[in-house]
Design a protein around this motif. Sequence first.
Motif, PDB file in Angstrom:
ATOM      1  N   ALA A 110       0.829  -1.207   0.000  1.00 60.42           N
ATOM      2  CA  ALA A 110       0.000   0.000   0.000  1.00 60.42           C
ATOM      3  C   ALA A 110       0.862   1.255   0.000  1.00 60.42           C
ATOM      4  N   GLU A 111       1.925   1.255   0.789  1.00 59.51           N
ATOM      5  CA  GLU A 111       2.824   2.409   0.796  1.00 59.51           C
ATOM      6  C   GLU A 111       3.497   2.577  -0.567  1.00 59.51           C
ATOM      7  N   HIS A 112       3.887   1.470  -1.170  1.00 54.61           N
ATOM      8  CA  HIS A 112       4.509   1.525  -2.497  1.00 54.61           C
ATOM      9  C   HIS A 112       3.531   2.079  -3.527  1.00 54.61           C
ATOM     10  N   GLY A 113       2.239   1.716  -3.416  1.00 52.89           N
ATOM     11  CA  GLY A 113       1.242   2.245  -4.333  1.00 52.89           C
ATOM     12  C   GLY A 113       1.063   3.742  -4.181  1.00 52.89           C
ATOM     13  N   VAL A 114       1.097   4.234  -2.952  1.00 53.95           N
ATOM     14  CA  VAL A 114       0.990   5.682  -2.737  1.00 53.95           C
ATOM     15  C   VAL A 114       2.184   6.397  -3.341  1.00 53.95           C
ATOM     16  N   GLN A 115       3.389   5.856  -3.127  1.00 56.99           N
ATOM     17  CA  GLN A 115       4.588   6.480  -3.680  1.00 56.99           C
ATOM     18  C   GLN A 115       4.606   6.431  -5.206  1.00 56.99           C
ATOM     19  N   ALA A 116       3.947   5.413  -5.793  1.00 60.08           N
ATOM     20  CA  ALA A 116       3.910   5.292  -7.251  1.00 60.08           C
ATOM     21  C   ALA A 116       2.836   6.160  -7.884  1.00 60.08           C
ATOM     22  N   GLY A 117       2.114   6.940  -7.050  1.00 59.69           N
ATOM     23  CA  GLY A 117       1.110   7.845  -7.586  1.00 59.69           C
ATOM     24  C   GLY A 117      -0.165   7.163  -8.018  1.00 59.69           C
ATOM     25  N   MET A 118      -0.671   6.217  -7.219  1.00 63.18           N
ATOM     26  CA  MET A 118      -1.902   5.510  -7.567  1.00 63.18           C
ATOM     27  C   MET A 118      -3.156   6.309  -7.233  1.00 63.18           C
ATOM     28  N   GLY A 119      -3.012   7.530  -6.732  1.00 66.17           N
ATOM     29  CA  GLY A 119      -4.162   8.391  -6.495  1.00 66.17           C
ATOM     30  C   GLY A 119      -4.648   8.371  -5.061  1.00 66.17           C
ATOM     31  N   THR A 120      -5.767   9.075  -4.857  1.00 69.17           N
ATOM     32  CA  THR A 120      -6.344   9.200  -3.513  1.00 69.17           C
ATOM     33  C   THR A 120      -6.820   7.858  -2.983  1.00 69.17           C
ATOM     34  N   ALA A 121      -7.296   7.004  -3.863  1.00 62.18           N
ATOM     35  CA  ALA A 121      -7.768   5.688  -3.411  1.00 62.18           C
ATOM     36  C   ALA A 121      -6.649   4.910  -2.740  1.00 62.18           C
ATOM     37  N   ALA A 122      -5.428   5.010  -3.249  1.00 64.26           N
ATOM     38  CA  ALA A 122      -4.301   4.318  -2.625  1.00 64.26           C
ATOM     39  C   ALA A 122      -4.028   4.871  -1.239  1.00 64.26           C
ATOM     40  N   THR A 123      -4.175   6.173  -1.058  1.00 68.17           N
ATOM     41  CA  THR A 123      -3.988   6.769   0.268  1.00 68.17           C
ATOM     42  C   THR A 123      -5.044   6.267   1.242  1.00 68.17           C
ATOM     43  N   ILE A 124      -6.293   6.169   0.767  1.00 65.62           N
ATOM     44  CA  ILE A 124      -7.365   5.646   1.623  1.00 65.62           C
ATOM     45  C   ILE A 124      -7.097   4.195   1.993  1.00 65.62           C
ATOM     46  N   VAL A 125      -6.627   3.408   1.039  1.00 66.81           N
ATOM     47  CA  VAL A 125      -6.296   2.010   1.324  1.00 66.81           C
ATOM     48  C   VAL A 125      -5.179   1.918   2.345  1.00 66.81           C
ATOM     49  N   LEU A 126      -4.145   2.731   2.205  1.00 69.45           N
ATOM     50  CA  LEU A 126      -3.050   2.728   3.174  1.00 69.45           C
ATOM     51  C   LEU A 126      -3.547   3.079   4.568  1.00 69.45           C
ATOM     52  N   ALA A 127      -4.426   4.067   4.663  1.00 65.96           N
ATOM     53  CA  ALA A 127      -4.980   4.435   5.965  1.00 65.96           C
ATOM     54  C   ALA A 127      -5.808   3.294   6.560  1.00 65.96           C
ATOM     55  N   ALA A 128      -6.613   2.621   5.717  1.00 59.56           N
ATOM     56  CA  ALA A 128      -7.447   1.525   6.214  1.00 59.56           C
ATOM     57  C   ALA A 128      -6.594   0.345   6.664  1.00 59.56           C
ATOM     58  N   VAL A 129      -5.571   0.008   5.878  1.00 64.59           N
ATOM     59  CA  VAL A 129      -4.694  -1.092   6.266  1.00 64.59           C
ATOM     60  C   VAL A 129      -3.959  -0.745   7.554  1.00 64.59           C
ATOM     61  N   GLY A 130      -3.498   0.490   7.672  1.00 61.90           N
ATOM     62  CA  GLY A 130      -2.848   0.898   8.908  1.00 61.90           C
ATOM     63  C   GLY A 130      -3.786   0.868  10.101  1.00 61.90           C
ATOM     64  N   ALA A 131      -5.053   1.286   9.909  1.00 59.47           N
ATOM     65  CA  ALA A 131      -6.014   1.257  11.012  1.00 59.47           C
ATOM     66  C   ALA A 131      -6.368  -0.163  11.418  1.00 59.47           C
ATOM     67  N   SER A 132      -6.303  -1.088  10.481  1.00 64.73           N
ATOM     68  CA  SER A 132      -6.649  -2.475  10.817  1.00 64.73           C
ATOM     69  C   SER A 132      -5.622  -3.118  11.735  1.00 64.73           C
ATOM     70  N   VAL A 133      -4.399  -2.595  11.755  1.00 64.19           N
ATOM     71  CA  VAL A 133      -3.347  -3.202  12.581  1.00 64.19           C
ATOM     72  C   VAL A 133      -3.715  -3.157  14.065  1.00 64.19           C
ATOM     73  N   PRO A 134      -4.004  -1.986  14.663  1.00 67.90           N
ATOM     74  CA  PRO A 134      -4.383  -2.000  16.081  1.00 67.90           C
ATOM     75  C   PRO A 134      -5.752  -2.608  16.326  1.00 67.90           C
ATOM     76  N   LEU A 135      -6.692  -2.462  15.377  1.00 69.41           N
ATOM     77  CA  LEU A 135      -8.016  -3.036  15.584  1.00 69.41           C
ATOM     78  C   LEU A 135      -7.955  -4.559  15.639  1.00 69.41           C
ATOM     79  N   THR A 136      -7.173  -5.160  14.765  1.00 68.47           N
ATOM     80  CA  THR A 136      -7.022  -6.618  14.793  1.00 68.47           C
ATOM     81  C   THR A 136      -6.380  -7.072  16.090  1.00 68.47           C
ATOM     82  N   ALA A 137      -5.357  -6.360  16.517  1.00 68.59           N
ATOM     83  CA  ALA A 137      -4.722  -6.700  17.790  1.00 68.59           C
ATOM     84  C   ALA A 137      -5.706  -6.567  18.943  1.00 68.59           C
ATOM     85  N   ALA A 138      -6.614  -5.603  18.861  1.00 75.29           N
ATOM     86  CA  ALA A 138      -7.573  -5.382  19.937  1.00 75.29           C
ATOM     87  C   ALA A 138      -8.536  -6.559  20.070  1.00 75.29           C
ATOM     88  N   TYR A 139      -9.154  -6.997  18.960  1.00 75.77           N
ATOM     89  CA  TYR A 139     -10.121  -8.088  19.121  1.00 75.77           C
ATOM     90  C   TYR A 139      -9.438  -9.427  19.359  1.00 75.77           C
TER      91      TYR A 139
END
Length: 673
Positions: A435-464
């Motif tokens: 996801a970070e590589h996609g943002v750096q490659a200029g995949m657009g705003t959708a790639a940034t949203i995906v990176l944020a969602a994947v990053g948010a899933s890290v603590p949420l998964t650990a929580a449940y």
Amino acid sequence: MIPTVDWPWPDWELARLPLPALPDLPVPDLPGSPAQWAILLSAAAGLFGLALSRRSSRPAAWVAIGCSGLVFAAMVWQLYAVAGTSEPRISSTIGALSFGELTVPLELSASRLSALVAAVVSMVAFFVQIFARWYLWFDPRYRQFSASVSIFTAAMLLVVLSSDVVLTLIGWEVMGWCSFLLIGHLSAKDSANRAAGKALLVTRLADVGFVLGLIALAAGAGTTSIPAIVEHWSSAGPSAGLSLAMVGVVLGVLGKSAQLPFQDWLPDAMEGPTPASALIHAATMVAAGTVVLAQLLPLLQASGPARVLLALLVAATIVLAALLAFAQPDIKRLLAWSTVSQVGLMLAALTVVPAGDGPDAAILHLVSHAWFKALLFLTVGWMGVLTGGTVVRFVVSSTKRYRSLRRPMGIGLLALAGVPPMVGFVSKELVLAQAEHGVQAGMGTAATIVLAAVGASVPLTAAYCMRAWLILDRGPRRRHVPAPRPTADRQIIDDFFSEPDVVEEAIGIEEADSAISSSARSVVALLGFFSVVGGVLAFTPQLDLALTVNLQLLAAALLLMALAALAVWVASRGVGSRDAAARLPANLSLATERGLGFDRLYHAAVVRPVLALAHAVQWADREVLDAYVRAAVPTARLLGSALETTHPRRPAPALVLVLGGVVVLAIIGVVLS
């Protein structure tokens, strides 16, 4: 994720392990390819398992487990055969068909990635068949279950190894019907029948777009061959037709993978037996969409609207499903929502792949998820046999009471949470790096949203995961109850609400081990082994991961995981069951258990309009079309009455003489002839 800290840490490039060269074993010249044998054996096991074992489950078990073992061996052999080769191995099925200008080759293809996925799918199916023989030992419908699993496996292997969209569509639809049978296996339960029907209807609704999309792709290319379709549309460049076709395919994938807005059928599918959940949720049906989009990845990259639609919906699903998993009152439903979130990670990794790169990161997470999620479901099934259910109030302290459950459950939850060095840690970090590589490659705003969602899933998964572990590993309280006085003249009533005393470890191990067969326990142990060491796969030539891992991002992810787990631990203190979700408001807990009311949305958006349309069609058929038919009878009667008034009832004498003459002439003609 840490913008205020500028640490001069270099990115880490993935190294390749110095693996020894594979032995040059002679490949025997057998009739047919491993792909052909695997699909035929799985399908034959389902058919013969029912036909040859009508009176006993033992022959059905031998057929199902034996054929599954042979299929697994064939897929391992195929994985060895394609190792080190860049060209896929093509094999035919029933021969090519020709429909005018459309050619249908109906071929199978085993490439580097498809052979890996096929091997993992056959492994999980083999393990599920072994486990189900113990789990459904007293089930009178075990034969039907094992046969459905075999046909289901054949359908998934057909999707994975297909090089033709017709074969893909056949396997896709057969999986849908088999999932209906597996989810509704306990047909005496109304909830199981409802869940099976819901899964079938929701996925069939999404499959309308999938079928239309594949038809459009094949019609435009003039062939159903997947490589030819990809080559044709890639050379033609982006177009409205390609975008519409890929949007339809994406909708079908969202339905089968239980992503927004079709996500609500998967948690209800927990009404099926736990081995069926391990098969559907781990490596087969919900992961089939990832396989199809990986095959069509160049077209997804060339279709901006389809890629953005997929990115936005899976990003929302990743976060929403992780939040819902935290509040579930049933461990199986927690794992179900976890599956929805984890499948979203696979699909998210595909949306941020720049042009020219491959889907290896998504496939690695598919493989790792198959191992640790199958481990978790089978362990939960083992636990449910011991505790009588999987609801939180049943499974509290289960790993304390039954110590044999502690290790596999701990390994599964650690892998799901992405704790190093588990396989889940390796695959999730590579998805995050993708996801970070996609943002750096200029995949657009959708790639940034995906990176944020994947990053948010890290603590949420650990929580449940932390919440589940605290519930399962809660130690019973030690309380000293004074003995009653001998002279006390009162009746002693045992309080059946009181917590049990601490069970000795040896007793718990003996009880847990005696409840399960040795073969089923071995399956759980093997899945635990792969969940621990499976991350090594990322460093082998089997995967081409040209990614660099941002060490700052990695450190931030581990820190967020630790903080989330600590927060859940703090929230669980003071709660009798150690369930941190018990602190949530009752209305919120009830809403999350019901999936935030998506059932009502389905009824309002789909069910009611369809029923209204059906009633309108029924009224038009009855009151408009049938009106002409019903009106014919009184019309004829009225016309007859009108004619009756204009003619006498007795025939005229002249008419009688004419008819008599005709009869006489007819008789004379017959006699003379």
